[in-house]
Design a protein around this motif. Structure first.
Motif, PDB file in Angstrom:
ATOM      1  N   ILE A 163      12.932  21.959  24.344  1.00 21.57           N
ATOM      2  CA  ILE A 163      14.211  21.275  24.519  1.00 21.57           C
ATOM      3  C   ILE A 163      15.021  22.016  25.572  1.00 21.57           C
ATOM      4  O   ILE A 163      15.286  23.217  25.442  1.00 21.57           O
ATOM      5  CB  ILE A 163      14.996  21.213  23.192  1.00 21.57           C
ATOM      6  CG1 ILE A 163      14.140  20.591  22.081  1.00 21.57           C
ATOM      7  CG2 ILE A 163      16.286  20.422  23.369  1.00 21.57           C
ATOM      8  CD1 ILE A 163      14.786  20.658  20.708  1.00 21.57           C
ATOM      9  N   ALA A 164      15.429  21.316  26.608  1.00 19.57           N
ATOM     10  CA  ALA A 164      16.219  21.929  27.679  1.00 19.57           C
ATOM     11  C   ALA A 164      17.685  22.005  27.286  1.00 19.57           C
ATOM     12  O   ALA A 164      18.246  21.061  26.731  1.00 19.57           O
ATOM     13  CB  ALA A 164      16.054  21.121  28.968  1.00 19.57           C
ATOM     14  N   ASP A 165      18.284  23.141  27.568  1.00 16.68           N
ATOM     15  CA  ASP A 165      19.720  23.346  27.383  1.00 16.68           C
ATOM     16  C   ASP A 165      20.337  23.394  28.779  1.00 16.68           C
ATOM     17  O   ASP A 165      20.294  24.415  29.457  1.00 16.68           O
ATOM     18  CB  ASP A 165      19.948  24.651  26.626  1.00 16.68           C
ATOM     19  CG  ASP A 165      21.420  24.987  26.452  1.00 16.68           C
ATOM     20  OD1 ASP A 165      22.268  24.128  26.743  1.00 16.68           O
ATOM     21  OD2 ASP A 165      21.725  26.128  26.027  1.00 16.68           O
ATOM     22  N   VAL A 166      20.876  22.267  29.235  1.00 17.92           N
ATOM     23  CA  VAL A 166      21.344  22.133  30.618  1.00 17.92           C
ATOM     24  C   VAL A 166      22.864  22.207  30.636  1.00 17.92           C
ATOM     25  O   VAL A 166      23.536  21.398  29.988  1.00 17.92           O
ATOM     26  CB  VAL A 166      20.878  20.789  31.227  1.00 17.92           C
ATOM     27  CG1 VAL A 166      21.327  20.690  32.683  1.00 17.92           C
ATOM     28  CG2 VAL A 166      19.368  20.652  31.114  1.00 17.92           C
ATOM     29  N   GLU A 178      19.813  33.567  30.379  1.00 23.22           N
ATOM     30  CA  GLU A 178      18.425  33.265  30.735  1.00 23.22           C
ATOM     31  C   GLU A 178      17.653  32.460  29.695  1.00 23.22           C
ATOM     32  O   GLU A 178      16.563  31.966  30.006  1.00 23.22           O
ATOM     33  CB  GLU A 178      17.661  34.555  31.032  1.00 23.22           C
ATOM     34  CG  GLU A 178      17.600  35.532  29.889  1.00 23.22           C
ATOM     35  CD  GLU A 178      16.877  36.821  30.264  1.00 23.22           C
ATOM     36  OE1 GLU A 178      16.352  37.478  29.345  1.00 23.22           O
ATOM     37  OE2 GLU A 178      16.845  37.168  31.465  1.00 23.22           O
ATOM     38  N   ASN A 179      18.158  32.245  28.501  1.00 22.89           N
ATOM     39  CA  ASN A 179      17.395  31.552  27.451  1.00 22.89           C
ATOM     40  C   ASN A 179      17.643  30.045  27.492  1.00 22.89           C
ATOM     41  O   ASN A 179      18.208  29.455  26.571  1.00 22.89           O
ATOM     42  CB  ASN A 179      17.734  32.112  26.070  1.00 22.89           C
ATOM     43  CG  ASN A 179      17.235  33.531  25.897  1.00 22.89           C
ATOM     44  OD1 ASN A 179      16.239  33.923  26.499  1.00 22.89           O
ATOM     45  ND2 ASN A 179      17.922  34.316  25.095  1.00 22.89           N
ATOM     46  N   TRP A 180      17.189  29.396  28.574  1.00 17.75           N
ATOM     47  CA  TRP A 180      17.564  28.012  28.834  1.00 17.75           C
ATOM     48  C   TRP A 180      16.670  26.990  28.153  1.00 17.75           C
ATOM     49  O   TRP A 180      17.117  25.898  27.806  1.00 17.75           O
ATOM     50  CB  TRP A 180      17.574  27.763  30.342  1.00 17.75           C
ATOM     51  CG  TRP A 180      18.667  28.473  31.059  1.00 17.75           C
ATOM     52  CD1 TRP A 180      18.529  29.527  31.911  1.00 17.75           C
ATOM     53  CD2 TRP A 180      20.067  28.206  30.973  1.00 17.75           C
ATOM     54  NE1 TRP A 180      19.761  29.926  32.374  1.00 17.75           N
ATOM     55  CE2 TRP A 180      20.723  29.132  31.817  1.00 17.75           C
ATOM     56  CE3 TRP A 180      20.832  27.276  30.273  1.00 17.75           C
ATOM     57  CZ2 TRP A 180      22.104  29.153  31.972  1.00 17.75           C
ATOM     58  CZ3 TRP A 180      22.201  27.291  30.436  1.00 17.75           C
ATOM     59  CH2 TRP A 180      22.825  28.211  31.272  1.00 17.75           C
ATOM     60  N   ILE A 181      15.398  27.275  27.965  1.00 20.82           N
ATOM     61  CA  ILE A 181      14.484  26.303  27.354  1.00 20.82           C
ATOM     62  C   ILE A 181      14.141  26.761  25.942  1.00 20.82           C
ATOM     63  O   ILE A 181      13.628  27.867  25.748  1.00 20.82           O
ATOM     64  CB  ILE A 181      13.177  26.144  28.168  1.00 20.82           C
ATOM     65  CG1 ILE A 181      13.484  25.827  29.618  1.00 20.82           C
ATOM     66  CG2 ILE A 181      12.288  25.067  27.538  1.00 20.82           C
ATOM     67  CD1 ILE A 181      14.094  24.474  29.851  1.00 20.82           C
ATOM     68  N   LEU A 182      14.406  25.911  24.964  1.00 18.79           N
ATOM     69  CA  LEU A 182      14.153  26.234  23.565  1.00 18.79           C
ATOM     70  C   LEU A 182      12.783  25.723  23.150  1.00 18.79           C
ATOM     71  O   LEU A 182      12.455  24.552  23.353  1.00 18.79           O
ATOM     72  CB  LEU A 182      15.231  25.582  22.690  1.00 18.79           C
ATOM     73  CG  LEU A 182      15.153  25.827  21.186  1.00 18.79           C
ATOM     74  CD1 LEU A 182      15.457  27.287  20.858  1.00 18.79           C
ATOM     75  CD2 LEU A 182      16.130  24.904  20.451  1.00 18.79           C
TER      76      LEU A 182
END
Length: 368
Positions: A163-166, A178-182
């Motif tokens: 899940i992308a955190d945009v 830096e922790n953008w993609i879960l």
């Protein structure tokens, strides 16, 4: 001795010629790669079908599924006949909410992102089976935005979902995050992250809702993640925690134009500059193995009948640029869906009352 020198000269000549040929960039028009058209049936409730289709092989044949206006639609493929429509509720025990930031259709389930930071697990009949809370946001993130919009699809992972955190707009603190993609487990809610940082050049485009975005693609064959930043010529390839960077820009010079902010009472309005160039989604054609990155080179003007200019920059999985493909958004939408038969793109202007057309693009004409 002179014959030996001549022989080495020939080897050098043909070696250089072969190398130059392998690095030659092809320039193509997207319309020249169209090989077929798929027509999907409309009903009286359907205005537009979007591009988020999932292909399945079932016991009764091939189907395409999409979620549209709170309905799960099933189409026969490649006939395009509407086979089934299941309505989902907005409220109540099986309510999925007024706004859906994204969804993923699996073999017998459909997963929705909700506004209240949950994953909703539903069956294909419209029943909510589970409501799974997503992880809390760390303070340095300044508020998460788990979304599959615009054009950041959910992908299936071994645990559950990527899940992308945009960020809606980019702030200075985000350049250190830096922790953008879960990578979220649907079984026990455990999670990891696909980590990367924004390029330092992004600092020039803070507080812009267009140019602070990134776009994520998971290569299901190579098990690698690809990241395309809106303002960077470079894309990231992340595999087994190793990050490689590849330049993937068009031949034409791009112009990135920062938007503005304005105060509206107590609220700050973020106003993008739609004349700006912008990199967007990165996609893969699994038939050819080619990866292509979309670029809005410049915006058009419908009132003056000026077409916007778009391009795909095409590369192989090693990051080598192979081709550029040009088109306008009046001709094609730049976002596709994958089938075993190839990639399909919505047409930009063709309107048919009873059907919605999608064109099949043949990327095999691009020489690897």
């Amino acid at each position: 001795m002179k014959y030996l020198i001549y022989f080495y000269f020939l080897l050098l000549f043909f070696g250089c010629t072969s190398s130059e040929k392998s690095n030659e960039i092809q320039f193509l028009e997207l319309k020249d790669l169209v090989v077929d058209t798929l027509y999907l049936e409309k009903d009286t409730l359907t205005k537009n079908l979007g591009i988020n289709f999932t292909h399945f092989q079932t016991d009764s044949g091939e189907v395409l599924l999409t979620f549209n206006q709170y309905r799960l639609l099933t189409y026969s493929f490649p006939e395009g006949k509407l086979l089934n429509s299941v309505k989902f509720e907005k409220e109540g025990p099986d309510g999925i909410g007024e706004f859906i930031p994204g969804y993923f259709i699996d073999r017998d389930k459909i997963y929705f992102l909700s506004q209240d930071q949950k994953v909703l697990e539903c069956d294909w009949k419209g029943t909510v089976l589970r409501r799974i809370p997503l992880p809390e946001t760390p303070s340095e993130r300044l508020g998460s935005n788990y979304t599959a919009l615009p054009f950041n699809p959910l992908f299936k992972s071994e645990k559950g979902l990527f899940i992308a955190d945009v960020p809606f707009v980019l702030f200075d603190d985000h350049l250190r995050y830096e922790n953008w993609i879960l990578d979220f487990s649907l079984a026990d809610s455990s999670f990891n992250h696909i980590s990367f940082r924004y390029p330092t050049s992004a600092r020039q485009f803070l507080q812009d809702p267009e140019l602070g975005q990134y776009f994520h693609m998971f290569d299901t064959i190579e098990k690698s993640h690809w990241i395309s930043f809106a303002i960077s010529d470079t894309v990231l390839k992340i595999k087994e925690n190793q990050i490689n960077m590849f330049p993937l820009a068009p031949f034409e010079q791009l112009e990135f134009l920062r938007g503005t902010t304005s105060q509206r009472g107590e609220w700050t309005a973020f106003n993008p500059n739609f004349e700006s160039s912008k990199y967007t989604a990165i996609q893969k054609d699994y038939q050819t193995g080619l990866i292509f990155r979309h670029i809005r080179i410049n915006d058009g003007n419908l009132e003056q009948n000026i077409k916007s200019k778009h391009a795909f920059v095409v590369m192989d999985s090693r990051g080598e640029k192979l081709a550029e493909i040009r088109f306008s958004d009046l001709e094609f939408s730049p976002y596709s869906f994958q089938t075993p038969d190839g990639l399909y793109f919505p047409l930009g202007t063709l309107f048919i009352e009873d059907n919605i057309p999608f064109v099949k693009i043949d990327f095999s004409k691009i020489n690897p």
